[in-house]
Motif scaffolding. Structure first.
Motif, short mmCIF file in Angstrom:
data_model
loop_
_atom_site.label_atom_id
_atom_site.label_comp_id
_atom_site.label_asym_id
_atom_site.label_seq_id
_atom_site.Cartn_x
_atom_site.Cartn_y
_atom_site.Cartn_z
N ARG A 156 0.71 0.90 -12.36
CA ARG A 156 1.20 -0.40 -11.89
C ARG A 156 2.71 -0.53 -12.10
NH1 ARG A 156 -3.97 -4.34 -13.39
NH2 ARG A 156 -5.00 -3.99 -11.38
N ALA A 157 3.24 0.19 -13.09
CA ALA A 157 4.68 0.16 -13.32
C ALA A 157 5.45 0.84 -12.18
CB ALA A 157 5.02 0.83 -14.65
N LYS A 158 4.77 1.68 -11.40
CA LYS A 158 5.43 2.39 -10.30
C LYS A 158 5.56 1.54 -9.04
CE LYS A 158 3.82 7.05 -11.54
NZ LYS A 158 3.08 8.23 -11.02
N GLU A 159 4.77 0.50 -8.92
CA GLU A 159 4.67 -0.22 -7.66
C GLU A 159 5.82 -1.19 -7.43
OE1 GLU A 159 0.98 -0.90 -5.33
OE2 GLU A 159 0.23 -1.38 -7.32
N ARG A 160 6.17 -1.34 -6.17
CA ARG A 160 7.11 -2.39 -5.78
C ARG A 160 6.41 -3.74 -5.83
NH1 ARG A 160 10.00 1.62 -6.11
NH2 ARG A 160 11.43 2.38 -4.48
N ILE A 161 7.18 -4.82 -5.72
CA ILE A 161 6.59 -6.16 -5.65
C ILE A 161 5.85 -6.32 -4.33
CG2 ILE A 161 7.15 -8.62 -5.47
CD1 ILE A 161 9.32 -8.14 -7.57
N PHE A 162 6.45 -5.86 -3.24
CA PHE A 162 5.76 -5.79 -1.94
C PHE A 162 5.34 -4.33 -1.76
CE2 PHE A 162 7.40 -9.89 -1.42
CZ PHE A 162 6.89 -10.48 -0.29
N SER A 163 4.06 -4.05 -1.96
CA SER A 163 3.56 -2.68 -2.00
C SER A 163 2.77 -2.39 -0.72
CB SER A 163 2.67 -2.49 -3.24
OG SER A 163 2.22 -1.17 -3.34
N PHE A 164 3.27 -1.46 0.06
CA PHE A 164 2.71 -1.17 1.38
C PHE A 164 1.43 -0.35 1.29
CE2 PHE A 164 2.45 1.82 4.98
CZ PHE A 164 2.31 0.92 6.02
N ARG A 165 0.45 -0.69 2.13
CA ARG A 165 -0.78 0.07 2.28
C ARG A 165 -0.92 0.48 3.75
NH1 ARG A 165 -0.42 -0.96 -2.65
NH2 ARG A 165 -2.18 -0.92 -4.07
N ASP A 166 -1.31 1.73 3.98
CA ASP A 166 -1.43 2.21 5.35
C ASP A 166 -2.72 1.70 6.00
OD1 ASP A 166 -3.56 3.84 4.49
OD2 ASP A 166 -2.34 5.65 4.38
N GLU A 167 -3.00 2.18 7.21
CA GLU A 167 -4.16 1.68 7.96
C GLU A 167 -5.49 2.06 7.31
OE1 GLU A 167 -2.79 5.46 10.15
OE2 GLU A 167 -1.93 3.83 8.95
N PHE A 168 -5.46 2.97 6.34
CA PHE A 168 -6.67 3.32 5.60
C PHE A 168 -6.73 2.61 4.25
CE2 PHE A 168 -5.57 7.01 8.26
CZ PHE A 168 -6.69 7.07 9.06
N GLY A 169 -5.80 1.72 4.00
CA GLY A 169 -5.76 0.98 2.75
C GLY A 169 -5.18 1.76 1.59
N GLN A 170 -4.56 2.90 1.89
CA GLN A 170 -4.09 3.79 0.83
C GLN A 170 -2.65 3.49 0.44
OE1 GLN A 170 -4.85 7.49 2.93
NE2 GLN A 170 -6.75 7.81 1.81
N TRP A 171 -2.34 3.79 -0.83
CA TRP A 171 -1.01 3.61 -1.39
C TRP A 171 -0.40 4.96 -1.71
CZ3 TRP A 171 0.01 4.08 -7.02
CH2 TRP A 171 1.34 3.76 -7.35
N ASP A 172 0.83 5.17 -1.26
CA ASP A 172 1.54 6.42 -1.54
C ASP A 172 2.70 6.10 -2.49
OD1 ASP A 172 2.92 8.77 -1.66
OD2 ASP A 172 3.24 8.97 0.51
N PRO A 173 2.58 6.47 -3.77
CA PRO A 173 3.63 6.13 -4.73
C PRO A 173 4.97 6.78 -4.44
CG PRO A 173 2.05 7.64 -5.72
CD PRO A 173 1.48 7.22 -4.40
N LYS A 174 4.98 7.85 -3.61
CA LYS A 174 6.23 8.54 -3.29
C LYS A 174 6.87 8.04 -2.00
CE LYS A 174 4.86 12.79 -5.68
NZ LYS A 174 4.63 14.25 -5.56
#
Length: 315
Positions: A156-174
């Motif tokens: 959770r420390a890696k995430e932005r305040i507005f954290s984008f998720r793709d069309e599959f609901g996935q999060w890419d920390p990079k």
């Protein structure tokens, strides 16, 4: 400055120059973020579980949008194994505010076959991701506002305040969007969505100090009370109908409270004598272990367990 210039100078508003406390700054930032969501997103939702962080979010939403209605419904993903005290509080608080509460259950996903447990006793907590993504698709939500904070856990420390998720609901920390100062980009395409964390910069101590300042009501399990427990992996596991004692377990009754609340199968209490918010603040100020590190059984599997779940759609 001559007398004429001095007389023409505008009077300084003492209230405008008042030094803001750190809670005032955090509150102002969170209110700004909530208004950015309302301004940039067409169908947002605020995740409300009845836990302390989402209780703070409700107060912030009140300050951001009252006397009008919230520009988003409240949404809770229920595993079916949540503490009754918290669920009752969730329903009552939503009714008091007069806001729409949408509840979607992991049990419904199980009935549809989109969630399949490996064993009857498996924790349903990680499977919330599936039900959340189904709820997002069902209602067309393009943003979900939550109470996650950076101090809780490494992922959770890696995430932005507005954290984008793709069309599959996935999060890419990079692959995250830059956030410069207080400028946020909530743009998303069809099927994509944002996870937004207005209190990302708060600490657990900030949350409790805000609760005290705002005199916010809480579910009773946040305060010290007697409860049967067993000791597992250095944590206190509650003994309940969902999590009964196993052969060989030694059941003790201890005075405990919950630092965080969630699915019964993975949320552990801590020993405590704190029966007031002031006493909890005193305990929190001297603790050296994060609330998830001290109380979440599902984070003990590996250091990367939370990050993997978040990549798959977990909040």
């Amino acid at each position: 400055m001559n007398a004429l210039a001095a007389s023409a100078a505008p009077a300084i508003d003492a209230a405008a120059t008042k030094e803001l406390s750190h809670l005032d700054w955090l509150e102002a930032e969170a209110i700004h973020i909530l208004r950015e969501v309302a301004g940039q997103c067409s169908r947002p939702a605020l995740l409300f579980s009845g836990g302390k962080d989402s209780i703070c979010l409700l107060r912030l939403a009140e300050k951001a949008f009252r006397p009008g209605r919230f520009p988003f419904p409240l949404l809770h993903i229920d595993t079916g194994h949540n503490y009754r005290e918290v669920i009752d509080f969730r329903d009552r608080r939503a009714a008091e505010l007069g806001e729409r509460l949408i509840v979607r259950s992991v049990e419904d996903s199980m009935a549809r076959g989109t969630v399949v447990l490996k064993s009857p006793g498996e924790s349903r907590n990680k499977h919330q991701s599936v039900t959340l993504l189904e709820a997002i698709e069902e209602h067309g939500f393009d943003a979900c506002i939550g109470g996650a904070r950076r101090d809780e856990e490494k992922a959770r420390a890696k995430e932005r305040i507005f954290s984008f998720r793709d069309e599959f609901g996935q999060w890419d920390p990079k692959n995250q969007r830059p956030e410069l100062w207080n400028l946020y980009n909530a743009r998303s395409g069809p099927g994509e969505n944002m996870r937004v964390f207005p209190i990302s910069n708060w600490t657990e101590l900030d949350v409790w100090q805000y609760i005290e300042r705002e005199r916010l009501e809480l579910p009773s399990i946040y305060f010290a009370h007697p409860r049967p427990i067993v000791r597992r992996n250095g944590l206190l596991a509650p003994v309940t109908p969902v999590t009964p004692a196993q052969p060989g377990d030694v059941v003790e009754e201890l005075q405990v409270r919950f630092r965080t609340v969630g699915d019964i199968t993975c949320t552990a209490p801590v020993e405590s004598s704190a029966t007031t918010v002031a006493a909890i603040i005193e305990e929190t100020a001297v603790t050296t272990i994060s609330e998830r590190g001290a109380t979440r059984l599902d984070d003990q599997t590996s250091e990367a367990s939370m990050e993997q779940r978040k990549k798959e759609g977990y909040f």
